[in-house]
Design a protein around this motif. Structure first.
Motif, short mmCIF file in Angstrom:
data_model
loop_
_atom_site.label_atom_id
_atom_site.label_comp_id
_atom_site.label_asym_id
_atom_site.label_seq_id
_atom_site.Cartn_x
_atom_site.Cartn_y
_atom_site.Cartn_z
N PRO A 167 0.83 -1.21 0.00
CA PRO A 167 0.00 0.00 0.00
C PRO A 167 0.86 1.26 0.00
N SER A 168 0.39 2.28 -0.68
CA SER A 168 1.14 3.53 -0.80
C SER A 168 1.57 4.09 0.55
N LYS A 169 0.67 4.03 1.54
CA LYS A 169 0.99 4.60 2.86
C LYS A 169 2.14 3.86 3.55
N SER A 170 2.37 2.60 3.18
CA SER A 170 3.43 1.81 3.79
C SER A 170 4.77 1.94 3.06
N ARG A 171 4.76 2.48 1.87
CA ARG A 171 5.99 2.58 1.08
C ARG A 171 7.01 3.54 1.66
N ASN A 172 6.54 4.53 2.43
CA ASN A 172 7.48 5.48 3.03
C ASN A 172 8.54 4.79 3.88
N ASP A 173 8.22 3.66 4.44
CA ASP A 173 9.17 2.94 5.28
C ASP A 173 10.45 2.60 4.53
N TYR A 174 10.40 2.56 3.22
CA TYR A 174 11.53 2.14 2.41
C TYR A 174 12.07 3.26 1.51
N THR A 175 11.62 4.49 1.76
CA THR A 175 12.02 5.61 0.90
C THR A 175 12.67 6.76 1.66
N THR A 176 13.17 6.51 2.86
CA THR A 176 13.80 7.59 3.60
C THR A 176 15.12 7.98 2.95
N TYR A 206 14.36 1.76 -1.28
CA TYR A 206 15.38 0.82 -0.83
C TYR A 206 14.72 -0.45 -0.30
N PHE A 207 13.62 -0.82 -0.92
CA PHE A 207 12.87 -1.99 -0.49
C PHE A 207 13.67 -3.26 -0.73
#
Length: 181
Positions: A110-119, A141-142
């Motif tokens: 989900p889009s809202k969870s993708r931030n976890d891998y884009t810092t 950086y997933f």
């Protein structure tokens, strides 16, 4: 009887993938760092396949990736406090390097969870304030880690006797034996 217990372990793990309220959804993953010091962290169970291989997601810059690259032997610990049930797994970890597989998984996140891998900064970098986190656009950086169980220990705290069973994979079949808790 150990077959029934093994089936219950598999059912619990499969349910944990589908139900984020299941006690086994979040579990502890242990690796060893470069000094052979244990490193523990809570991860999310994302998938389980027919061979009982488990999947977790992470940022490819995280310390767990470097730890696994140096030593791919890991331990997993699942605990259900309501049932007083513990599942401990010794496993071999494999970092998924196939970009096509990673992109397929990425598209399902989900889009809202993708931030976890884009810092912008790597996990573990010190910051002054939680609001100081910057996110990248169009880059991530997933990464994913496959955990291949080698040994599974089931422990149920109950009366009059605690029940402990060790399962070991032999010729692609799991064989269980009761052991002293």
């Amino acid at each position: 009887m150990t077959d029934i217990i093994f089936s219950s372990i598999v059912a619990d793990l499969k349910t944990a993938v589908a139900n984020n309220k299941h006690a086994f959804r979040y579990f502890t993953l242990a690796t060893s760092d470069f000094n052979n010091t244990p490193r523990l962290r809570t991860v999310v169970l994302r998938n389980i396949d027919d061979q009982l291989n488990l999947m977790v997601y992470t940022d490819e810059r995280s310390k767990k990736i470097a730890n696994i690259q140096a030593n791919n032997r890991v331990s997993l610990l699942f605990y259900d406090q309501n049932r007083l049930l513990q599942i401990a797994i010794k496993a071999k970890a494999e970092i998924i390097n196939d970009q096509q597989s990673l992109e397929t998984i990425w598209k399902q996140i989900p889009s809202k969870s993708r931030n976890d891998y884009t810092t912008e900064l790597s996990p573990g970098v010190e910051i002054k304030n939680p609001d100081d986190i910057n996110y990248l656009e169009g880059k991530h950086y997933f990464s994913a880690i496959k955990l291949i169980p080698m040994r599974i220990e089931y422990l149920r705290l109950t009366r009059p006797n605690h029940i402990k069973v060790a399962f070991k994979k032999e010729n692609n079949n799991w064989k269980g034996n009761y052991i002293i808790p």
